[in-house]
Design a protein around this motif. Structure first.
Motif, short mmCIF file in Angstrom:
data_model
loop_
_atom_site.label_atom_id
_atom_site.label_comp_id
_atom_site.label_asym_id
_atom_site.label_seq_id
_atom_site.Cartn_x
_atom_site.Cartn_y
_atom_site.Cartn_z
N PHE A 216 0.84 -1.20 0.00
CA PHE A 216 0.00 0.00 0.00
C PHE A 216 0.88 1.25 0.00
O PHE A 216 0.59 2.23 -0.67
CB PHE A 216 -0.90 -0.03 1.23
CG PHE A 216 -1.80 1.16 1.40
CD1 PHE A 216 -3.01 1.21 0.72
CD2 PHE A 216 -1.45 2.20 2.24
CE1 PHE A 216 -3.83 2.30 0.86
CE2 PHE A 216 -2.28 3.30 2.38
CZ PHE A 216 -3.48 3.35 1.70
N LEU A 232 -5.17 -1.52 -3.37
CA LEU A 232 -5.75 -0.54 -2.46
C LEU A 232 -5.05 0.81 -2.62
O LEU A 232 -5.69 1.86 -2.66
CB LEU A 232 -5.60 -1.01 -1.02
CG LEU A 232 -6.76 -1.72 -0.35
CD1 LEU A 232 -6.41 -2.03 1.09
CD2 LEU A 232 -8.02 -0.86 -0.40
N GLY A 233 -3.72 0.77 -2.69
CA GLY A 233 -2.95 1.99 -2.80
C GLY A 233 -3.30 2.77 -4.05
O GLY A 233 -3.48 4.00 -4.02
N GLU A 234 -3.44 2.04 -5.18
CA GLU A 234 -3.75 2.72 -6.43
C GLU A 234 -5.17 3.28 -6.42
O GLU A 234 -5.46 4.28 -7.06
CB GLU A 234 -3.60 1.73 -7.60
CG GLU A 234 -2.15 1.40 -7.91
CD GLU A 234 -2.01 0.12 -8.73
OE1 GLU A 234 -3.04 -0.39 -9.21
OE2 GLU A 234 -0.88 -0.36 -8.86
N ARG A 236 -6.69 4.56 -3.92
CA ARG A 236 -6.90 5.56 -2.89
C ARG A 236 -7.31 6.91 -3.48
O ARG A 236 -8.20 7.58 -2.96
CB ARG A 236 -5.62 5.74 -2.08
CG ARG A 236 -5.79 6.47 -0.79
CD ARG A 236 -4.49 6.58 -0.10
NE ARG A 236 -3.43 6.82 -1.10
CZ ARG A 236 -2.20 7.17 -0.80
NH1 ARG A 236 -1.86 7.31 0.45
NH2 ARG A 236 -1.29 7.37 -1.74
N MET A 239 -11.06 7.19 -4.23
CA MET A 239 -11.87 6.55 -3.20
C MET A 239 -13.31 7.09 -3.18
O MET A 239 -14.25 6.37 -2.95
CB MET A 239 -11.24 6.75 -1.83
CG MET A 239 -11.66 5.69 -0.85
SD MET A 239 -10.38 5.41 0.36
CE MET A 239 -10.60 6.80 1.40
N SER A 246 -11.63 0.45 -4.38
CA SER A 246 -10.98 0.13 -3.10
C SER A 246 -11.79 -0.87 -2.29
O SER A 246 -11.22 -1.62 -1.49
CB SER A 246 -10.73 1.40 -2.28
OG SER A 246 -11.82 2.28 -2.36
N GLY A 250 -10.43 -4.46 -0.58
CA GLY A 250 -10.63 -4.36 0.88
C GLY A 250 -11.43 -5.53 1.41
O GLY A 250 -11.07 -6.14 2.43
#
Lengths: 622, 317
Positions: A216, A232-234, A236, A239, A246, A250
């Motif tokens: 992340f 998840l990081g990409e 963000r 969101m 996400s 998740g």
């Protein structure tokens, strides 16, 4: 193995976790053969497609890549990395732990201080430092996560190993010619392996989370490669506008970690040997009672036990520990209860105050009357008022019956104040007097001592002082001198004898030693396989035993002054109490047995002297 | 008769209050310099209460613990602690706790296999034959071989422990309280088995116990230890029948026996091992102690023929 799965699925949450995890693992294993789109092919025209769009079941991400495909490939990678990290941390940590625990001394000290140092850093900081030193990349993230978790395994396994390394079987292996490497691999490792498996199954979820955390932050998997953390990081940045990008990874992380943790807890419980024996269930405050009728009192003793039956119900097996024991104890009398292990002597004694652990213990019949009041099935409040007050116990090992963290004076005064409302000062005065009564030198100083600061003999004197604290009418002493040295044993026996004569306390003395019975007891009852086989005045039973078991048991105990000799052993073993034979339980080992010994019920005959035998060695009279 | 085992001034002390660097704050002398001799084929009984040093002595004899001083000689050669395989073939140990000395995760076959493979480098058929022989020697059935230790009763487990010790074909067996964890009826079975094995295999025994009657029943000679020192030694039939050291007498009088009144008025316990008193360690409990007892340590000396005692005022027979 079947037992393991039965235990595992008895825990329903663990079962759910197992099923969810199995589905996820099956999906990611099948990923390469599933008709999925290439996870890394971008299509800028199809950016942020919502789930259930045609051709994209879970929608697409910021670069128009298929989320379903990326999710499955990413899960595959995250699971693999988490698993690899757990195995690596488990292997290295366990190896460090076993070596430290087995070597002991300075090596142990050096290794464990280094491990402590690692543990002093917050784990994410340590992982960041490792990745910063090695450079970003999935492999380095794996190394970092593994390294961070090594201390956990090392400490756990070392603790177990230290306990095992001092066991006799390690010394026995050394004497069999095994070197250090062989001892570690063939003696220690098989015994710590279940612990390693348990530790791994409960930490693998954490490791997946930690790897996802590093990805992340952009320190794990590098684009375009997908893993759950980098997805998840990409996502963000989008969101708010495209939450599904996400939510999808998740939810997957949540499902994986949750299912692994539930399953891991289930595995831990299933592998724990204490669970199998039912020991993890807390015993009830008083033994469970399931009796049909209350027998008439057969005598008028102060403590009158009539036809007592106590059993242990473990699974489908029924262990009949006590089968119809009757015993009468007069005020001030000392009655010996003698028998080998498993004869039911301790269970008889514990049943008196409902102290047999339940489950698995059940009192299935009989009555125990203290001054004509039936105690079997009495309400707990009543039993509690009597325990330690009218009837007190002295147990075998004072080190385990005294609380190690409280001063003996506090424990002694607590025993008094739980039955009498008196001031702390008065209680202390009484405690001092009790210690003087049991002839402890310098009692005032001993009151503030902890149990471990006293010798075995002194501790047993404290145990006797506690039993005397409320001036009981009956003391039940369960092998109180077995753990003591002979000279100290003689002191404690002399003390007990003196106290009972001065205070007119009745004593039930449980032992396996005929010498003690001969010196201390007025009457003796001999138990075998849960029954009294002979009872009578001590002198007459010992000099002229009527039951063959009594005679042969006395004969096989050497007596001092007999010189060097062959001992007449009793062949065979006592019967298992879940498979008691019909008739006399001693018949298979008895040299006087005839076919009728194995038939029907053999009663206890006689009045003053009683014997349960149809071919007795001596006549007992009517 | 030849000397099978001999110790010369064998001693063991443990450091207390260890510091990271430098010398420890003090020493506890678990065993003070002790010389004992065991003849070939003899059973030497070693008696004493907890803390007297009997287990320390036993563990040093079998090489499980390095001595602090003195030497051990077995059959004329000094014990070489460097190679466990060498002394493992000379001297073996039978443990007190029968189930604790067997690895819970190994079958009986695996337990008995190790000494044959490692100490004698036997091949598989020879090992199988020898294991069958061993099991037969301790009166256990061959079907027990593939079971795990928890399936056995205390007496059976102790037989397996004895078989494990015998697998190394030693000349000497050190029996450390071999029957004290067993029920009395089983105790006699194991003692008789030990007596039979000794006669069959021409063994030498060191029999350690706190149970005086058991020791007297099996031993040729007896050594009495108190507080890390030999206080009396002599022929088994005389040591307890006519003790010369007051401690031996106290021991003999303390043993519970039918028809003898309880011993009254004998109070006192072991001295503090961190602050041992000068002179005789038993002086504070001894009814006959005088000035000299509290000043000088009495040496072990001949009292009567082959009976020795370490006492300034030995008792009359």
């Amino acid at each position: 193995m079947r037992v393991f799965f039965a235990l595992l699925f008895r825990n329903r949450l663990a079962g759910i976790g197992g099923v969810v995890l199995a589905i996820i693992v099956a999906l990611v294993l099948l990923t390469p053969v599933l008709p999925l789109q290439n996870p890394d092919v971008t299509a800028m025209g199809d950016r942020f497609l919502r789930p259930l769009s045609p051709g994209h079941l879970l929608g697409t991400d910021a670069l128009g890549r298929d989320l379903l495909s990326r999710l499955l490939w990413g899960t595959r990678l995250s699971l693999a990395v988490g698993f690899a990290a757990a195995v690596a941390a488990g292997l290295i940590g366990s190896a460090v732990g076993i070596i430290a625990g087995y070597a002991g001394g300075r090596i142990d000290n050096a290794i464990m201080r280094f491990v402590d140092m690692l543990m002093a850093f917050p784990y994410i900081l340590l992982a960041l430092a490792i990745v910063a030193a090695l450079g970003p990349g999935l492999m380095n993230a794996l190394i970092a996560v593994a390294a961070v978790n090594v201390p956990f395994f090392a400490r756990n396994i070392r603790g177990i190993t230290v306990g095992l390394a001092s066991r006799d079987f390690i010394d026995a292996a050394r004497l069999s010619g095994k070197g250090h490497v062989r001892i570690v691999l063939t003696e220690l490792l098989p015994n710590v392996l279940p612990v390693i498996v348990i530790a791994m199954s409960t930490t693998i979820g954490w490791m997946i989370l930690e790897t996802a955390g590093l990805s992340f932050l952009g320190l794990g998997s590098q684009p375009p490669q997908a893993d759950l953390g980098s997805m998840l990081g990409e996502a963000r940045a989008a969101m708010i506008s495209a939450p599904h990008t996400s939510v999808v990874p998740g939810v997957m992380i949540f499902l994986i970690v949750m299912s692994i943790n539930l399953l891991g807890d289930g595995v831990r419980d299933a592998l724990d040997p204490r669970l199998k024996s039912g020991a993890l269930t807390r015993p009830m405050a008083a033994t469970r009672v399931a009796r049909r009728n209350v027998p008439e009192a057969q005598g008028s003793g102060l403590l009158q036990i009539d036809d007592l039956e106590a059993q242990f119900h473990v699974g489908r097996r029924v262990y009949r520990a006590v089968n119809g024991v009757s015993l009468s104890i007069a005020p001030g009398e000392c009655v010996g209860l003698i028998g080998e292990s498993g004869s039911g002597k301790s269970v008889t004694a514990l049943s008196v105050m409902g102290l047999v652990a339940s489950p698995p213990g059940v009192i299935t019949g009989g009555a125990v009357r203290l001054a004509d009041e039936d105690l079997i099935g009495a309400p707990y409040a009543r039993l509690r008022a009597l325990r330690g007050n009218k009837v007190a116990y002295v147990f075998q090992d004072p080190l385990s019956t005294l609380h190690p963290l409280y001063r003996v004076g506090d424990q002694l005064t607590e025993a008094i104040t739980s039955h009498h409302r008196i001031s702390a000062h008065e209680a202390r005065e009484r405690a001092l007097k009790l210690l003087a009564d049991v002839r402890i030198p310098n009692p005032a100083a001993r009151l503030s001592a902890y149990p471990h600061e006293l010798s075995g003999g002194m501790r047993q004197r404290i145990g006797i002082a506690m039993a005397l604290a409320n001036e009981p009418e009956v003391i039940i002493a369960d092998e109180p001198t077995t753990a003591l040295d002979v000279t100290v044993q003689a002191q404690v026996l002399a003390l007990l004898d003196d106290l009972r004569r001065r205070k007119n306390v009745a004593i039930v003395f449980i032992t396996h030693d005929f010498g003690i019975v001969g010196q201390l007891c007025d009457r003796v009852a001999v138990m075998y396989a849960g029954r009294i086989v002979e009872e009578g005045p001590t002198e007459r039973v010992l000099s002229d035993p009527a039951h063959p078991y009594t005679r042969r048991l006395i004969a096989c105990v050497p007596e001092l002054g007999g010189g060097r000799r062959q001992l007449p052993a009793i062949p065979g073993l006592p019967p298992a109490v879940d498979q008691l034979p019909e008739g006399c339980a001693f018949a298979p080992r008895c040299d006087r047995a005839t076919p009728d010994c194995a038939q029907g019920e053999i009663g206890l005959r006689g009045s003053l002297r009683k014997v349960r035998c149809i071919h007795p060695e001596a006549e007992v009279g009517a | 008769m030849s000397v099978m085992l001999q110790t010369r001034d064998l001693s063991k002390s443990f450091p207390v209050g260890r510091r990271l660097l430098g010398a420890p704050r003090g020493f506890v002398h678990a065993l003070r310099p002790t010389s004992i001799t065991v003849e070939q084929g003899e059973t030497l009984g070693i008696v004493g209460e907890s803390g007297c040093g009997k287990s320390t002595l036993a563990r040093m004899l079998v090489g499980l613990m390095p001595p602090s001083g003195g030497s051990i000689e077995i059959d004329g050669t000094a014990l070489d602690r460097a190679d466990p395989a060498v002394f493992g073939r000379m001297i073996q140990y039978v443990f007190q706790d029968p189930s604790g000395c067997l690895n819970p995760r190994q079958t009986i076959r695996q337990i008995l296999d190790a000494p044959l493979r490692l100490l004698y480098r036997m091949d598989a058929p020879a090992r199988a034959a020898r294991i069958a022989e061993l099991l037969d020697a301790v009166n256990l059935r061959a079907e027990f071989l593939d079971r795990y230790p928890h399936e056995f009763s205390g007496g059976q487990a102790q037989r397996i422990g004895i078989a494990r010790a015998l697998a190394a074909a030693p000349r000497i067996l050190v029996l450390d309280e071999p029957v004290s964890a067993l029920d009395v009826s089983v105790q006699a079975q194991v003692l008789n088995l030990l007596a039979d094995l000794k006669a069959q295999l021409d063994l030498t025994y060191l029999f350690i116990s706190h149970d005086l009657a058991v020791v007297e029943a099996v031993s040729d000679r007896i050594v009495v230890l108190y507080f890390g020192t030999v206080v009396e030694s002599g022929p088994a039939e005389r040591v307890f029948a006519s003790p010369r050291h007051p401690y031996t007498k106290l021991l003999a009088d303390s043993a519970p026996a039918v028809g003898r009144p309880l011993l009254k008025g004998a109070e006192g316990e072991l001295p503090d091992p961190l602050n041992p008193p000068p002179g005789c360690a038993f002086a504070s409990r001894c009814p006959a102690a005088t000035e000299i007892c509290r000043r000088d340590t009495p040496p072990l000396r001949i009292i009567d023929g082959d009976q020795f005692a370490a006492c300034h005022h030995p008792l009359a027979p």
